[in-house]
Design a protein around this motif. Structure first.
Motif, mmCIF file in Angstrom:
data_model
loop_
_atom_site.group_PDB
_atom_site.id
_atom_site.type_symbol
_atom_site.label_atom_id
_atom_site.label_comp_id
_atom_site.label_asym_id
_atom_site.label_seq_id
_atom_site.Cartn_x
_atom_site.Cartn_y
_atom_site.Cartn_z
ATOM 1 N N CYS A 124 0.842 -1.201 0.000
ATOM 2 C CA CYS A 124 0.000 0.000 0.000
ATOM 3 C C CYS A 124 0.870 1.241 0.000
ATOM 4 N N SER A 126 0.297 5.421 0.420
ATOM 5 C CA SER A 126 -0.713 6.400 0.810
ATOM 6 C C SER A 126 -0.113 7.800 0.866
ATOM 7 N N CYS A 128 -1.502 12.108 2.213
ATOM 8 C CA CYS A 128 -2.598 12.944 2.706
ATOM 9 C C CYS A 128 -2.294 14.412 2.454
ATOM 10 N N THR A 146 -6.969 6.292 -4.423
ATOM 11 C CA THR A 146 -8.376 6.302 -4.040
ATOM 12 C C THR A 146 -8.588 7.122 -2.772
ATOM 13 N N TYR A 147 -9.610 7.961 -2.777
ATOM 14 C CA TYR A 147 -9.951 8.742 -1.592
ATOM 15 C C TYR A 147 -10.447 7.813 -0.492
ATOM 16 N N GLU A 148 -9.801 7.843 0.664
ATOM 17 C CA GLU A 148 -10.153 6.973 1.776
ATOM 18 C C GLU A 148 -11.078 7.661 2.785
ATOM 19 N N TRP A 166 -7.094 11.701 3.171
ATOM 20 C CA TRP A 166 -6.224 10.570 2.865
ATOM 21 C C TRP A 166 -6.598 9.876 1.552
ATOM 22 N N TYR A 167 -5.539 9.516 0.814
ATOM 23 C CA TYR A 167 -5.662 8.732 -0.415
ATOM 24 C C TYR A 167 -4.699 7.556 -0.332
ATOM 25 N N SER A 168 -5.015 6.484 -1.068
ATOM 26 C CA SER A 168 -4.097 5.351 -1.117
ATOM 27 C C SER A 168 -4.296 4.565 -2.398
#
Length: 309
Positions: A124, A126, A128, A146-148, A166-168
């Motif tokens: 993963c 990520s 932010c 992807t927007y978390e 946050w995105y990941s």
């Protein structure tokens, strides 16, 4: 690491002056960061010296983002957190204000994401951003993160306590990115790289719109719009097509154009007409990017179902 326009490399003491000049001394750059604006070059020298000392540490993932066009770093990107238990990396980055809006950091982040999945074996990646700094989020979305969610009052930066958006992206998602998706990414980056709206003279403006086309051979050609006070101007799409023709190619696969507001859109009637006349028997299959962020495409045959001839 090397990309189309960038070299991602370790910092050296020779970078002190460009680091200070290009971004560390700019309050508009550090506004949403966690470290203060450098008041002088001595501060930058101390910071860079610390970075250089860590170059031998294989767990220190930090790169100077060198723009090939000028041969010096214009920003930095690094893993601000590594979690070996979850095989995850959190990325942070910054770039000088003079280089905003050119797709440089998205190109750098894309390379770093590939590095962590393909070379390090992470699961993963990520990142932010402060919601008051939405352009940082655009970089993440361009890299298919992807927007978390938004973690309220979770961080602190030079503005004080802040929310974190946050995105990941997971390794599986990265692996599933199709070749078609990657070529659209490259077309977008290439068009963004040449979109530099400017007034050339009292009568001519150029670069407000930029386009990139992929030919049948797979090569990419770019062009910008030229607006004049008479009928001498040209659209970005036709400019790119003429570059393709000059290089001896005739067939078009894909077309992407970035408008002045940063969004993609369909070509005008004159550009469609040129493409139809250029490929009267195959124009229906040319793919047009309508909305890059939503990945909405359409064929020229759908846009132009009936040709006047």
């Amino acid at each position: 690491m090397e990309t189309e326009r960038l070299v991602l490399r370790p910092f050296s003491m020779e970078d002190v002056e460009p680091v200070y000049r290009n971004w560390a001394s700019q309050p508009e750059v550090t506004r949403f960061l966690t470290w203060p604006t450098h008041e002088n070059e001595d501060t930058t020298r101390q910071v860079v010296e610390g970075w250089v000392k860590e170059n031998g540490n294989l767990q220190n993932y930090q790169w100077a983002v060198e723009w090939k066009e000028i041969g010096e770093p214009v920003g930095s990107i690094s893993a601000v957190k590594i979690d070996r238990r979850t095989e995850s990396a959190t990325i942070g980055y910054c770039i000088g204000s003079r280089f905003w809006g050119r797709g440089i950091m998205a190109e750098a982040l894309d390379a770093v994401i590939a590095f962590f999945f393909e070379e390090v074996g992470m699961n993963c990646v990520s990142a932010c951003h402060d919601p008051r700094n939405p352009n940082s989020g655009k970089v993440m979305r361009k890299c298919k993160m992807t927007y978390e969610g938004t973690w309220r009052a979770a961080g602190i930066n030079n503005q004080g306590v802040c929310d974190e958006v946050w995105y990941s992206i997971l390794r599986e998602e990265y692996g599933n990115r199709s070749a078609d998706s990657r070529i659209w990414d490259e077309l977008y980056r290439r068009a963004l790289a040449v979109r530099q709206g400017r007034r050339v003279s009292r009568y001519v403006e150029a670069g407000g719109v930029a386009a990139a086309i992929q030919s049948d051979s797979g090569r990419i050609y770019t062009g910008v719009c030229v607006d004049t006070c008479s009928t001498l101007g040209i659209c970005a799409e036709r400019n790119a097509i003429f570059h393709m023709l000059t290089s001896g190619e005739n067939g078009i696969r894909r077309v992407l154009a970035i408008m002045p507001d940063g969004h993609t859109g369909a070509p005008c009637g004159a550009c469609r007409e040129l493409m139809v006349q250029l490929m009267p028997d195959q124009y229906q299959n040319i793919e047009i990017m309508l909305d890059y962020e939503k990945r909405e495409t359409v064929t020229l045959g759908t846009l132009t179902p009936r040709w006047w001839i």
